[in-house]
Write a protein that holds these residues in place. Structure first.
Motif, short mmCIF file in Angstrom:
data_model
loop_
_atom_site.label_atom_id
_atom_site.label_comp_id
_atom_site.label_asym_id
_atom_site.label_seq_id
_atom_site.Cartn_x
_atom_site.Cartn_y
_atom_site.Cartn_z
N THR A 1 0.40 -11.09 -30.07
CA THR A 1 -0.64 -11.70 -30.90
C THR A 1 -1.22 -12.96 -30.30
N GLY A 2 -0.64 -13.46 -29.21
CA GLY A 2 -1.26 -14.57 -28.52
C GLY A 2 -0.58 -15.92 -28.65
N ALA A 3 0.46 -16.08 -29.48
CA ALA A 3 1.12 -17.38 -29.59
C ALA A 3 1.85 -17.73 -28.31
N LEU A 4 2.53 -16.75 -27.72
CA LEU A 4 3.15 -16.93 -26.41
C LEU A 4 2.35 -16.13 -25.40
N ARG A 5 1.77 -16.83 -24.45
CA ARG A 5 0.89 -16.19 -23.48
C ARG A 5 0.76 -17.11 -22.29
N PRO A 6 0.16 -16.66 -21.20
CA PRO A 6 -0.10 -17.58 -20.09
C PRO A 6 -0.93 -18.77 -20.58
N GLY A 7 -0.53 -19.96 -20.14
CA GLY A 7 -1.20 -21.17 -20.60
C GLY A 7 -0.46 -21.89 -21.70
N THR A 8 0.74 -21.38 -22.07
CA THR A 8 1.57 -22.07 -23.05
C THR A 8 2.90 -22.44 -22.41
N LEU A 9 3.52 -23.49 -22.93
CA LEU A 9 4.81 -23.98 -22.44
C LEU A 9 5.75 -24.11 -23.62
N LEU A 10 6.81 -23.32 -23.64
CA LEU A 10 7.74 -23.26 -24.77
C LEU A 10 8.92 -24.19 -24.54
N LEU A 11 9.23 -25.02 -25.54
CA LEU A 11 10.40 -25.89 -25.52
C LEU A 11 11.47 -25.32 -26.44
#
Length: 444
Positions: free
Chosen positions: A183-193
């Motif tokens: 759905t787009g929440a995790l995708r290229p361009g995001t950084l997860l902590l």
């Protein structure tokens, strides 16, 4: 409420979930949805009391439905429209580039789980069994486990999943990461902590498969032997592997001093793993400083459980009611956070962290009682009454502070922590970060 969650969104959610009424009723489905959202803001009241507040300022007084009629209407609507409504309102808020928490061009988001207490009823216990008795005795209430993705900075909800506490946090997190990847929440361009619980091999592989980057704290006492040094980098970090994912490992010592010499100096060792492999793009010290943004999600859970719920259990006495109420709670929280972000959208000099959640909540409650602005105007006022109240009561800019993390008593006051000799005060601190230099593989 109707400006952040307008009529057409509610109708769309009802239509997509099959919740639109087939005939005119005293309690139309749209009204029931707004009643549920208002219930998430007035958690100390029963449903008839919430109805009275919703209708308090209407020109013509409306009869108060019986509690059984409200319950029947909520059962008719069901939980699916509330889940559909959450899917429509979730996502990062619209803020300026300077207000958005980004690192190396990536949107910074956090993942974590929490527990919410539920009414101790036979029906709830069938789906949400109590945890086994521990050192403090049996659990007082059945618990719901909630795992969310939160945008750091604005603290808006990007996605959420919940269910029985018998299922572990990592299981929900992997399901959420998989769903968020589509759905787009995790995708290229995001950084997860993520905290130490999320350094598991399966979860790291799941996040990597979405194309998102990650920065996760590792468990030093168990992971140290499982992270072989493949190549040492010039900044003292090294490359390793978790499963089939290449990671960069950062070991740092963080020293806290109060600047006066009155409090003892504290040292903490952190081991972080990240998919950002280039030290020039992502300096080690900058990543260590960035990691504390993970606490944004802890603050979000505090706002949900302590500020909105006030430490209370949910109302739902049946699993379907619990599910419906939880989605309503998340939609209401997202609505408040959206209003808070809108308030500072025209003020790029103001960090969203300076807006007070308690002010937003209390002003929203006042607006519901006044029944003001139910019909959206032609000219959209992003600031509105909530924004005005927030801008008039901005919090101080974030400061370097520390406070001991303590375990609270299971019984008695929630404000008394275990251990009488613990300093509970918050202190100003100076932070010094030192990146550990590890020997190369050839050095043995």
């Amino acid at each position: 409420m109707t400006q952040v969650v307008p009529f057409h969104l509610v109708d769309e959610a009802l239509a997509s979930a099959g919740g639109l009424q087939q005939r005119v009723r005293r309690l139309p489905s749209r009204v029931v949805v707004y009643l549920l959202l208002a219930g998430a803001l007035f958690t100390g009241l029963g449903w008839t009391g919430i109805w009275s507040r919703l209708t308090a300022s209407l020109p013509a007084p409306l009869p108060v439905p019986a509690g059984s009629s409200i319950t029947a209407a909520m059962r008719r609507v069901g939980p699916k429209p509330l889940k559909a409504l959450f899917d429509l309102v979730k996502g990062p808020a619209a803020v300026t580039a300077t207000q958005m928490t980004r690192f190396a061009g990536r949107l910074v988001i956090a993942i974590d789980g929490t527990q919410i207490a539920l009414p101790d009823t036979p029906a709830n216990l069938q789906v949400f069994p109590k945890a086994k008795a521990g050192q403090n005795g049996p659990a007082g209430y059945p618990m719901l486990r909630l795992v969310t993705l939160v945008a750091c900075g604005t603290r808006t909800l990007l996605d959420a999943i919940f269910g029985t506490d018998a299922t572990g946090e990592l299981t929900y997190a992997r399901d959420l990461a998989t769903t968020a990847g589509t759905t787009g929440a995790l995708r290229p361009g995001t950084l997860l902590l993520g905290d130490r619980n999320f350094s598991a091999t399966a979860f790291v592989s799941t996040v990597a498969s979405t194309g998102a980057d990650f920065l996760i704290r590792a468990k030093t006492h168990t992971t140290a032997l499982k992270l072989p040094i493949l190549r040492r980098l010039p900044d003292g970090t090294f490359l390793s592997r978790i499963g089939d994912v290449t990671v960069r490992v950062i070991e740092a010592t963080i020293t806290l001093t109060d600047g006066t010499g009155k409090r003892p100096v504290t040292h903490s060792t952190y081991r972080l793993v990240t998919s950002l492999l280039d030290p020039d793009e992502a300096p080690a010290t900058a990543l260590v400083r960035l990691y504390r943004e993970r606490w944004e999600i802890e603050t979000s859970y505090c706002e949900l459980k302590s500020t909105i719920l006030g430490g209370r259990v949910l109302r739902g006495r049946y699993p379907a009611a619990v599910t419906q109420e939880t989605w309503a709670l998340l939609v209401a929280y997202q609505a408040l956070r959206t209003a808070m972000s809108d308030a500072v959208l025209h003020r790029p000099d103001i960090d969203p962290d300076r807006t007070a959640f308690t002010i937003a909540l209390n002003t929203a409650r006042d607006q519901i009682i006044r029944a003001a602005g139910i019909i959206p105007r032609t000219r959209i006022d992003l600031v509105g009454r909530i924004g005005t109240a927030l801008l008039n009561g901005l919090l101080p800019a974030r400061r370097e502070r520390s406070r001991p993390r303590v375990r609270k008593r299971a019984i008695s006051s929630k404000y008394r922590a275990v251990g009488r000799d613990i300093d509970h005060r918050t202190h100003r601190t100076t932070v010094h970060i030192e990146i550990s230099t590890l020997p190369s593989p050839s050095d043995g």
